[in-house]
Scaffold this motif. Sequence first.
Motif, PDB file in Angstrom:
ATOM      1  N   PHE A  40      -1.387 -16.328  -1.347  1.00 63.12           N
ATOM      2  CA  PHE A  40      -1.766 -15.020  -1.873  1.00 63.12           C
ATOM      3  C   PHE A  40      -2.466 -15.151  -3.222  1.00 63.12           C
ATOM      4  O   PHE A  40      -2.384 -16.174  -3.881  1.00 63.12           O
TER       5      PHE A  40
ATOM      6  N   SER B 244      -1.164 -10.142  -5.834  1.00 65.01           N
ATOM      7  CA  SER B 244      -0.016 -10.120  -4.926  1.00 65.01           C
ATOM      8  C   SER B 244       1.216 -10.731  -5.586  1.00 65.01           C
ATOM      9  O   SER B 244       2.331 -10.251  -5.406  1.00 65.01           O
ATOM     10  N   TYR B 245       0.988 -11.801  -6.346  1.00 66.81           N
ATOM     11  CA  TYR B 245       2.095 -12.449  -7.065  1.00 66.81           C
ATOM     12  C   TYR B 245       2.724 -11.484  -8.067  1.00 66.81           C
ATOM     13  O   TYR B 245       3.945 -11.352  -8.136  1.00 66.81           O
TER      14      TYR B 245
ATOM     15  N   ALA C  62       4.700  -8.672  -6.243  1.00 69.00           N
ATOM     16  CA  ALA C  62       5.978  -9.178  -5.739  1.00 69.00           C
ATOM     17  C   ALA C  62       6.954  -9.418  -6.886  1.00 69.00           C
ATOM     18  O   ALA C  62       8.145  -9.094  -6.783  1.00 69.00           O
TER      19      ALA C  62
END
Length: 75
Positions: A20, A24-25, A28
């Motif tokens: 990703f 996205s990191y 999350a």
Amino acid sequence: MAELGFLGIAVPEPYGGSGFDNVSYVLAMEEISRACASTGVIMSVNNSLVCDPILRFASEARSSSGWCRSLRASY
């Protein structure tokens, strides 16, 4: 977290990671930290202090052998 791929979220798929991007990191990380800050720290340390330096600075032979334990949390 390892089963969901969060311990190697920014690691490319050929190395066994999730592949990703940074957005996205961060998303999350925010969601996990909202539920439990210490779990978010574990995820952050593994991604930022373990996986990122291997990805950036290790040789190809070294980096391809160094991912497995870190991404699967099997030490």
